[in-house]
Design an enzyme around this catalytic site. Structure first.
Site, short mmCIF file in Angstrom:
data_model
loop_
_atom_site.label_atom_id
_atom_site.label_comp_id
_atom_site.label_asym_id
_atom_site.label_seq_id
_atom_site.Cartn_x
_atom_site.Cartn_y
_atom_site.Cartn_z
N ARG A 199 11.33 -1.55 11.20
CA ARG A 199 10.28 -1.20 12.25
C ARG A 199 10.24 -2.23 13.19
NH1 ARG A 199 4.97 0.57 8.66
NH2 ARG A 199 3.99 -0.90 10.39
N ARG A 213 -0.36 -9.03 13.30
CA ARG A 213 -1.12 -7.81 12.55
C ARG A 213 -1.81 -8.62 11.35
NH1 ARG A 213 4.07 -4.79 11.10
NH2 ARG A 213 2.86 -3.81 9.42
N ARG A 254 11.56 -5.47 5.12
CA ARG A 254 11.19 -4.08 4.88
C ARG A 254 12.13 -3.01 5.50
NH1 ARG A 254 5.01 -1.85 5.51
NH2 ARG A 254 5.40 -2.52 7.94
N ARG A 272 -9.73 1.04 8.70
CA ARG A 272 -9.30 -0.48 8.99
C ARG A 272 -10.25 -1.33 9.74
NH1 ARG A 272 -3.39 0.56 8.78
NH2 ARG A 272 -2.21 -1.57 9.50
N LYS A 326 0.75 -1.37 -0.16
CA LYS A 326 -0.10 0.05 0.08
C LYS A 326 0.78 1.20 0.01
CE LYS A 326 -2.21 -1.12 3.90
NZ LYS A 326 -1.35 -2.57 4.10
P1 ADP Z 1 1.27 -1.53 7.64
O1 ADP Z 1 1.31 -0.40 6.52
O2 ADP Z 1 2.68 -2.47 7.57
O3 ADP Z 1 -0.01 -2.35 7.66
P2 ADP Z 1 0.90 0.65 9.30
O4 ADP Z 1 2.07 1.47 9.14
O5 ADP Z 1 -0.44 1.06 8.51
O6 ADP Z 1 1.18 -0.79 8.96
O7 ADP Z 1 -0.01 0.59 10.71
C1 ADP Z 1 1.15 0.36 11.92
C2 ADP Z 1 0.37 0.32 13.14
O8 ADP Z 1 -0.57 1.54 13.34
C3 ADP Z 1 -0.69 -0.78 13.15
O9 ADP Z 1 -0.38 -2.18 13.41
C4 ADP Z 1 -1.96 -0.09 14.29
O10 ADP Z 1 -1.47 -0.36 15.56
C5 ADP Z 1 -1.71 1.43 13.76
N1 ADP Z 1 -2.69 1.90 13.03
C6 ADP Z 1 -2.39 2.57 11.83
N2 ADP Z 1 -3.64 2.93 11.04
C7 ADP Z 1 -4.66 2.26 11.90
C8 ADP Z 1 -6.03 2.35 11.95
N3 ADP Z 1 -6.67 2.93 10.63
N4 ADP Z 1 -6.68 2.06 12.93
C9 ADP Z 1 -6.11 1.51 13.98
N5 ADP Z 1 -4.96 1.36 14.20
C10 ADP Z 1 -4.06 1.74 13.02
P1 ADP Z 2 2.15 -1.86 3.46
O1 ADP Z 2 2.05 -0.45 3.20
O2 ADP Z 2 0.87 -2.53 2.45
O3 ADP Z 2 2.31 -2.37 4.60
P2 ADP Z 2 4.65 -1.76 1.84
O4 ADP Z 2 4.21 -0.70 0.60
O5 ADP Z 2 5.35 -1.02 2.93
O6 ADP Z 2 3.37 -2.54 2.32
O7 ADP Z 2 5.58 -3.07 1.31
C1 ADP Z 2 5.88 -3.86 2.32
C2 ADP Z 2 7.33 -4.38 1.68
O8 ADP Z 2 7.34 -5.13 0.58
C3 ADP Z 2 8.34 -3.33 1.53
O9 ADP Z 2 9.69 -3.71 1.89
C4 ADP Z 2 8.31 -3.23 0.01
O10 ADP Z 2 9.66 -2.70 -0.80
C5 ADP Z 2 8.06 -4.65 -0.53
N1 ADP Z 2 7.11 -4.66 -1.64
C6 ADP Z 2 6.03 -3.89 -2.22
N2 ADP Z 2 5.46 -4.09 -3.25
C7 ADP Z 2 6.16 -5.28 -3.49
C8 ADP Z 2 6.08 -6.17 -4.70
N3 ADP Z 2 5.01 -5.94 -5.32
N4 ADP Z 2 6.76 -7.21 -4.89
C9 ADP Z 2 7.73 -7.44 -3.89
N5 ADP Z 2 7.97 -6.61 -3.05
C10 ADP Z 2 7.08 -5.56 -2.74
#
Ligand code: ADP
Ligand code: ADP
Length: 217
Positions: A162, A173, A129, A90, A15
């Protein structure tokens, strides 16, 4: 009318990676609720202190707090043309709240691309990541390595791993996503604005599919 998009998908689906591409292409603001929480954590604000425990455990921060934070962000003038939401909503309660706040701006969610990736791949993605301290740009040690290890290609800031990308937290998660966020697939699908994107392809190919879906909407 302002254009609002919601990027849906499990943790590690891509994302954040795709949001940067789309936001730049359409001149939209990228709003990542995770980045907003991490910013508050770094500055040790009251909100940051409140969110910390939930984030470390890989749980969701309570809806009321999260909704207030996003409402505040969306109300700023730079969102007048719209925004790309990443990580919010979410829960169905957050989705209802989003719909209400966008109505206040005479707007609505236009499209919800769901970036689909199987669980197995998510763990590998998150454990490799590397995230940029300054602006949340993301890299992967194998799939998208930075030109120089430990340094962000985009802004030269430090890259870090992270705390919540550790395997045990990632597994929680993903469970939280399945239980609390996956119901949004049906929520938006019944409103006819969900579009499924194959997130297992290369970063470039996923971007192409996403941009095509947005153009078609
Ligand atoms: P990822 O992109 O890897 O899924 P995020 O960076 O979006 O993780 O979120 C990291 C953490 O921040 C989540 O595990 C949660 O604790 C909190 N968080 C982020 N967005 C939300 C949301 N919309 N509602 C509740 N908690 C959230
Ligand atoms: P999210 O915001 O949904 O948690 P991220 O954009 O942070 O996901 O991506 C999670 C990890 O996967 C990062 O290390 C990113 O570089 C890698 N990644 C993202 N898209 C791809 C893809 N299409 N193929 C392989 N690795 C990817």
């Amino acid at each position: 009318m302002a254009r609002f998009y919601v990027l849906l998908g499990p943790p590690g689906a891509g994302k954040g990676t795709q949001a940067k591409v789309i936001a730049e292409k359409y001149g939209l603001v990228h709003i990542s609720s995770g980045d907003l929480f991490r910013e508050n954590l770094k500055n040790q604000t009251e909100l940051g202190k409140l969110a910390q425990g939930f984030m470390t455990r890989g749980e969701l921060v309570p809806d009321d707090v999260t909704i207030a934070m996003v409402r505040d962000r969306i109300s700023r003038p730079d969102c007048k043309k719209g925004a790309l939401l990443d990580g919010f909503p979410r829960t169905p309660a957050q989705a209802d709240a989003l719909s209400v706040m966008l109505k206040e701006f005479n707007s609505k969610v236009e499209l919800v691309p769901l970036i689909d990736v199987p669980t197995q791949e998510l763990i590998e993605r998150l454990s490799g990541r590397w995230t940029c301290r300054a602006q949340g740009h993301v890299f992967h040690e194998k799939f998208n390595p930075p030109k120089k290890a430990g340094i962000c290609d985009e802004d030269g800031s430090e890259l870090y791993q992270r705390e919540d990308d550790k395997k045990a937290t990632v597994e929680n998660r993903i469970k939280v996503y399945t239980e609390q966020t996956a119901p949004l697939i049906e929520y938006y699908s019944s409103r006819k604005i969900l579009v499924k994107i194959d997130g297992t392809k290369s970063i470039g190919d996923v971007s192409k599919e996403l941009l095509a879906a947005i153009e078609k909407a």
